[in-house]
Write a protein that holds these residues in place. Structure first.
Motif, PDB file in Angstrom:
ATOM      1  N   ALA A 210       6.006   6.616  15.003  1.00 56.33           N
ATOM      2  CA  ALA A 210       7.034   6.859  16.937  1.00 56.33           C
ATOM      3  C   ALA A 210       5.943   6.552  17.888  1.00 56.33           C
ATOM      4  O   ALA A 210       5.915   5.748  18.906  1.00 56.33           O
ATOM      5  CB  ALA A 210       7.067   7.794  17.222  1.00 56.33           C
ATOM      6  N   ILE A 211       4.267   6.420  18.123  1.00 58.66           N
ATOM      7  CA  ILE A 211       3.298   6.073  18.905  1.00 58.66           C
ATOM      8  C   ILE A 211       3.327   4.690  18.855  1.00 58.66           C
ATOM      9  O   ILE A 211       3.070   4.225  20.699  1.00 58.66           O
ATOM     10  CB  ILE A 211       2.246   6.978  18.924  1.00 58.66           C
ATOM     11  N   MET A 212       3.403   4.315  18.332  1.00 55.19           N
ATOM     12  CA  MET A 212       3.442   2.400  17.869  1.00 55.19           C
ATOM     13  C   MET A 212       3.930   2.019  18.652  1.00 55.19           C
ATOM     14  O   MET A 212       3.889   1.035  19.513  1.00 55.19           O
ATOM     15  CB  MET A 212       2.991   2.327  16.900  1.00 55.19           C
ATOM     16  N   GLN A 213       5.292   2.477  18.056  1.00 60.26           N
ATOM     17  CA  GLN A 213       6.815   2.104  18.621  1.00 60.26           C
ATOM     18  C   GLN A 213       6.867   2.298  19.772  1.00 60.26           C
ATOM     19  O   GLN A 213       7.520   1.054  20.327  1.00 60.26           O
ATOM     20  CB  GLN A 213       7.624   2.749  17.623  1.00 60.26           C
ATOM     21  N   GLY A 214       6.772   3.609  20.660  1.00 61.20           N
ATOM     22  CA  GLY A 214       6.961   3.311  22.226  1.00 61.20           C
ATOM     23  C   GLY A 214       6.070   2.782  23.083  1.00 61.20           C
ATOM     24  O   GLY A 214       6.642   1.202  23.819  1.00 61.20           O
ATOM     25  N   LEU A 215       4.919   2.856  22.371  1.00 59.61           N
ATOM     26  CA  LEU A 215       3.312   1.943  23.190  1.00 59.61           C
ATOM     27  C   LEU A 215       4.416   0.443  23.327  1.00 59.61           C
ATOM     28  O   LEU A 215       3.714   0.145  23.885  1.00 59.61           O
ATOM     29  CB  LEU A 215       2.125   1.727  23.076  1.00 59.61           C
ATOM     30  N   ALA A 216       4.097   0.176  21.675  1.00 59.75           N
ATOM     31  CA  ALA A 216       4.272  -1.890  21.401  1.00 59.75           C
ATOM     32  C   ALA A 216       5.491  -1.866  22.068  1.00 59.75           C
ATOM     33  O   ALA A 216       5.394  -3.658  22.462  1.00 59.75           O
ATOM     34  CB  ALA A 216       4.331  -1.854  20.223  1.00 59.75           C
ATOM     35  N   THR A 217       6.186  -1.230  22.362  1.00 56.92           N
ATOM     36  CA  THR A 217       7.562  -1.860  23.575  1.00 56.92           C
ATOM     37  C   THR A 217       7.910  -1.748  24.473  1.00 56.92           C
ATOM     38  O   THR A 217       7.880  -2.619  25.107  1.00 56.92           O
ATOM     39  CB  THR A 217       9.081  -0.631  22.983  1.00 56.92           C
ATOM     40  N   VAL A 218       6.088  -0.850  25.145  1.00 54.90           N
ATOM     41  CA  VAL A 218       6.469  -1.292  26.646  1.00 54.90           C
ATOM     42  C   VAL A 218       5.068  -2.705  26.599  1.00 54.90           C
ATOM     43  O   VAL A 218       5.513  -2.893  27.606  1.00 54.90           O
ATOM     44  CB  VAL A 218       5.398   0.149  27.332  1.00 54.90           C
ATOM     45  N   PHE A 219       4.436  -2.467  26.057  1.00 53.30           N
ATOM     46  CA  PHE A 219       3.443  -3.487  25.920  1.00 53.30           C
ATOM     47  C   PHE A 219       4.159  -4.833  26.037  1.00 53.30           C
ATOM     48  O   PHE A 219       3.824  -5.693  26.791  1.00 53.30           O
ATOM     49  CB  PHE A 219       2.196  -4.068  25.231  1.00 53.30           C
ATOM     50  N   ILE A 220       4.941  -4.922  25.200  1.00 55.50           N
ATOM     51  CA  ILE A 220       5.793  -6.279  24.751  1.00 55.50           C
ATOM     52  C   ILE A 220       6.635  -6.550  26.257  1.00 55.50           C
ATOM     53  O   ILE A 220       6.532  -7.601  26.780  1.00 55.50           O
ATOM     54  CB  ILE A 220       6.695  -6.232  23.533  1.00 55.50           C
ATOM     55  N   ALA A 221       7.269  -5.841  26.713  1.00 54.20           N
ATOM     56  CA  ALA A 221       7.933  -6.045  27.731  1.00 54.20           C
ATOM     57  C   ALA A 221       7.414  -6.122  28.879  1.00 54.20           C
ATOM     58  O   ALA A 221       7.177  -7.177  29.391  1.00 54.20           O
ATOM     59  CB  ALA A 221       8.822  -4.051  27.945  1.00 54.20           C
ATOM     60  N   GLN A 222       6.107  -5.714  29.342  1.00 53.86           N
ATOM     61  CA  GLN A 222       4.689  -5.697  30.420  1.00 53.86           C
ATOM     62  C   GLN A 222       4.856  -7.790  29.660  1.00 53.86           C
ATOM     63  O   GLN A 222       4.807  -7.812  30.977  1.00 53.86           O
ATOM     64  CB  GLN A 222       3.892  -4.774  30.357  1.00 53.86           C
ATOM     65  N   MET A 223       4.045  -7.693  28.538  1.00 52.10           N
ATOM     66  CA  MET A 223       3.582  -9.387  28.474  1.00 52.10           C
ATOM     67  C   MET A 223       5.282  -9.865  28.852  1.00 52.10           C
ATOM     68  O   MET A 223       4.961 -11.710  29.913  1.00 52.10           O
ATOM     69  CB  MET A 223       4.110  -9.695  27.082  1.00 52.10           C
ATOM     70  N   SER A 224       6.265  -9.586  29.168  1.00 51.83           N
ATOM     71  CA  SER A 224       7.325 -10.689  29.270  1.00 51.83           C
ATOM     72  C   SER A 224       7.682 -10.215  30.876  1.00 51.83           C
ATOM     73  O   SER A 224       8.461 -10.761  31.095  1.00 51.83           O
ATOM     74  CB  SER A 224       8.754 -10.080  28.183  1.00 51.83           C
ATOM     75  N   GLY A 225       7.358  -9.672  31.631  1.00 46.93           N
ATOM     76  CA  GLY A 225       7.565  -9.318  32.884  1.00 46.93           C
ATOM     77  C   GLY A 225       8.628  -8.420  33.028  1.00 46.93           C
ATOM     78  O   GLY A 225       9.321  -8.693  33.815  1.00 46.93           O
ATOM     79  N   ILE A 226       9.240  -7.555  32.255  1.00 49.36           N
ATOM     80  CA  ILE A 226      10.052  -6.735  32.658  1.00 49.36           C
ATOM     81  C   ILE A 226      10.005  -5.273  32.763  1.00 49.36           C
ATOM     82  O   ILE A 226       8.915  -4.993  31.908  1.00 49.36           O
ATOM     83  CB  ILE A 226      10.633  -6.935  31.322  1.00 49.36           C
ATOM     84  N   ASP A 227      10.731  -4.807  33.349  1.00 49.21           N
ATOM     85  CA  ASP A 227      10.433  -3.672  33.607  1.00 49.21           C
ATOM     86  C   ASP A 227      11.780  -2.738  33.762  1.00 49.21           C
ATOM     87  O   ASP A 227      13.041  -3.290  33.367  1.00 49.21           O
ATOM     88  CB  ASP A 227      10.379  -2.814  34.849  1.00 49.21           C
ATOM     89  N   LEU A 228      11.448  -2.168  32.977  1.00 49.94           N
ATOM     90  CA  LEU A 228      12.493  -0.627  31.972  1.00 49.94           C
ATOM     91  C   LEU A 228      12.951   0.578  32.522  1.00 49.94           C
ATOM     92  O   LEU A 228      11.809   0.410  33.421  1.00 49.94           O
ATOM     93  CB  LEU A 228      12.158  -0.183  30.884  1.00 49.94           C
ATOM     94  N   THR A 229      13.639   0.358  32.508  1.00 51.48           N
ATOM     95  CA  THR A 229      14.757   1.224  33.544  1.00 51.48           C
ATOM     96  C   THR A 229      14.514   2.852  33.216  1.00 51.48           C
ATOM     97  O   THR A 229      13.754   2.877  31.744  1.00 51.48           O
ATOM     98  CB  THR A 229      16.243   1.616  34.011  1.00 51.48           C
ATOM     99  N   LEU A 230      14.979   4.171  33.865  1.00 51.24           N
ATOM    100  CA  LEU A 230      14.622   5.066  33.036  1.00 51.24           C
ATOM    101  C   LEU A 230      15.153   5.511  31.897  1.00 51.24           C
ATOM    102  O   LEU A 230      15.174   6.528  31.573  1.00 51.24           O
ATOM    103  CB  LEU A 230      15.425   6.341  34.255  1.00 51.24           C
ATOM    104  N   PHE A 231      16.468   4.639  32.193  1.00 53.29           N
ATOM    105  CA  PHE A 231      17.506   4.733  30.863  1.00 53.29           C
ATOM    106  C   PHE A 231      17.736   4.690  29.771  1.00 53.29           C
ATOM    107  O   PHE A 231      17.790   4.573  29.018  1.00 53.29           O
ATOM    108  CB  PHE A 231      19.135   5.041  31.428  1.00 53.29           C
ATOM    109  N   GLN A 232      16.555   3.235  29.923  1.00 57.03           N
ATOM    110  CA  GLN A 232      15.824   2.090  28.892  1.00 57.03           C
ATOM    111  C   GLN A 232      14.958   3.162  27.770  1.00 57.03           C
ATOM    112  O   GLN A 232      14.694   2.796  27.186  1.00 57.03           O
ATOM    113  CB  GLN A 232      15.297   0.975  29.094  1.00 57.03           C
ATOM    114  N   TYR A 233      13.962   3.514  29.313  1.00 53.58           N
ATOM    115  CA  TYR A 233      12.795   4.588  28.343  1.00 53.58           C
ATOM    116  C   TYR A 233      13.673   5.849  27.608  1.00 53.58           C
ATOM    117  O   TYR A 233      12.831   6.217  26.634  1.00 53.58           O
ATOM    118  CB  TYR A 233      11.737   5.923  29.400  1.00 53.58           C
ATOM    119  N   ILE A 234      14.486   5.987  27.929  1.00 47.57           N
ATOM    120  CA  ILE A 234      15.227   7.558  26.868  1.00 47.57           C
ATOM    121  C   ILE A 234      15.887   6.800  25.856  1.00 47.57           C
ATOM    122  O   ILE A 234      15.640   7.701  24.953  1.00 47.57           O
ATOM    123  CB  ILE A 234      16.447   8.207  28.103  1.00 47.57           C
ATOM    124  N   GLN A 235      16.507   5.520  25.639  1.00 47.95           N
ATOM    125  CA  GLN A 235      17.296   4.654  24.592  1.00 47.95           C
ATOM    126  C   GLN A 235      15.724   4.834  23.527  1.00 47.95           C
ATOM    127  O   GLN A 235      15.752   4.841  22.671  1.00 47.95           O
ATOM    128  CB  GLN A 235      17.937   3.949  25.312  1.00 47.95           C
TER     129      GLN A 235
END
Length: 420
Positions: free
Chosen positions: A313-338
């Motif tokens: 779960a730690i890997m998946q959470g950090l990897a998702t944020v990492f890849i989103a940042q690589m792609s220049g995308i900001d996740l919203t609060l609701f997307q963090y909850i998802q």
């Protein structure tokens, strides 16, 4: 006994190095005509990487379904499905939720992928879909058509159906001639299939890394070190701090004593990268060295190997944020909850075999339209990280076993506190 590939760690590292060297050679030199470079990029790197990705995605739904059904249906008698079950599952889900939330917070604060620039960023969508809303998300957990849910990779719906199917199978096992044994056998087949496909991981890593390097050169690795260091720090922090808090304030137990007796189990888990393979060692330590009643240990530890994947779960959470940042995308609060919900759900369905967490990461990336190609970077450095994650997972299995046993008055504290 699952037939695991030999020297997988070494072979993946070899594939990583070769992909890096070949890709960099073609990127920085003009030794071959441009037509040759284009052929290698498309028909070796891209095609090989796409085939490997398809093989990984092929396993997602059956992996989650059979793993969960087998785990739930093997819980035992109806008494085992009572207070002990809900307490065990509740603790596991709570620690997993804490784990992925910790990863998301750390990823948002330290921004490990914010300086990345490549074709991925240009190809990514400018913004992520806002999601279905809380109402639709909750309703979607309860599918009207499970075949459609599986075809569309609706992970929360698949997990829900797998759980209720496993419970129903448990209650009717005596009427169906131990049908659960057939699901356990099918689960074993899929575990073996995972291992067989992962034996091609060195070639997959070679193609995926080569594809990135031939397009972007050395810049592709500029942020990977930050991701690796942050992930290791999060794994160690969760194992040392979160479990210590649970042991001390819920179980009233000495964390230092626990970790001293768990060191051999953690090392064994590190070497095997499999929570399932470590079950016999974990059971022996939990029962004989930590004083957990055998009946409690034999239930909590195997269930933990199925649903407790805090490291994943730690890997998946950090990897998702990492890849989103690589792609220049900001996740919203609701997307963090998802992400939290999906990471908890997919970590539950992750098989206890090496690198299976990388497979279920695909589901989360698909949910947010993030580039699946970026998983090549994660997979390239994932083998050693997977070993650390497994150590965290089995440490959590043992910690929850001790806490559940203590709250059920099934823990021999004389054995727990002994020096042996």
């Amino acid at each position: 006994m699952i037939d695991t590939p030999k020297n997988l760690t070494r072979n993946i590292l070899v594939g990583l190095i070769l992909g890096f060297v070949v890709g960099a050679f073609l990127f920085y030199t003009n030794f071959f005509p441009s037509s040759v470079d284009a052929f290698v990029e498309k028909y070796i790197f891209k095609m090989g990487g796409d085939i490997f990705m398809n093989l990984l995605k092929l396993l997602v739904v059956p992996l989650v379904f059979f793993s969960l059904v087998t785990g739930i249906s093997s819980l035992g008698s109806s008494q085992s499905l009572g207070k002990l079950t809900f307490k065990t599952v509740g603790f596991y889900l709570l620690t997993t939720g804490i784990a992925v939330s910790l990863a998301l917070l750390a990823g948002s604060f330290f921004q490990p992928g914010s300086n990345y620039s490549s074709d991925i960023a240009m190809a990514a969508p400018s913004s992520l879909p806002q999601g279905q809303g809380i109402y639709s998300t909750i309703v979607g957990i309860f599918p009207s058509n499970i075949i459609q849910a599986m075809a569309e990779n609706q992970m929360l719906a698949i997990v829900f159906f797998s759980i209720i199917f496993g419970l129903a199978l448990n209650k009717t096992n005596h009427l169906t001639g131990n049908l659960s044994d057939s699901f356990a056998k099918l689960n074993t087949v899929f575990l073996q299939l995972i291992v067989m496909i992962m034996s091609f991981a060195p070639l997959g890593v070679f193609c995926l890394i080569g594809k990135f390097v031939i397009a972007d050169g050395l810049d592709i690795f500029q942020d990977v070190l930050a991701y690796v260091v942050l992930l290791i720090a999060l794994l160690l922090f969760h194992a040392a701090f979160t479990y210590s808090m649970f042991l001390k304030f819920i179980g009233g137990l000495n964390p230092l004593t626990f970790y001293r007796k768990m060191k051999d189990v953690a090392l064994f888990a590190f070497s095997t990268s499999s929570s399932a393979a470590t079950i016999p060692v974990t059971l022996r330590t939990v029962n004989q060295d930590l004083g957990v009643n055998q009946n409690v240990a034999s239930f909590v530890v195997p269930v933990g190997a199925t649903i407790n994947m805090d490291g994943t779960a730690i890997m998946q959470g950090l990897a998702t944020v990492f890849i989103a940042q690589m792609s220049g995308i900001d996740l919203t609060l609701f997307q963090y909850i998802q992400v939290v919900l999906l990471a908890v759900a997919t970590s539950i369905g992750t098989a206890a075999v090496p690198s299976a967490g990388t497979i279920t990461l695909i589901i989360i990336l698909q949910q947010f339209n993030l580039p699946l190609e970026a998983i090549g970077i994660i997979l390239a450095v994932d083998r050693v990280l997977d070993m650390i994650r497994t150590s965290v997972n089995v440490t959590g299995d043992a910690a929850i076993a001790c806490i559940v046993a203590k709250t059920e008055n099934q823990l021999d504290e004389n054995i727990f506190n002994s020096k042996a």
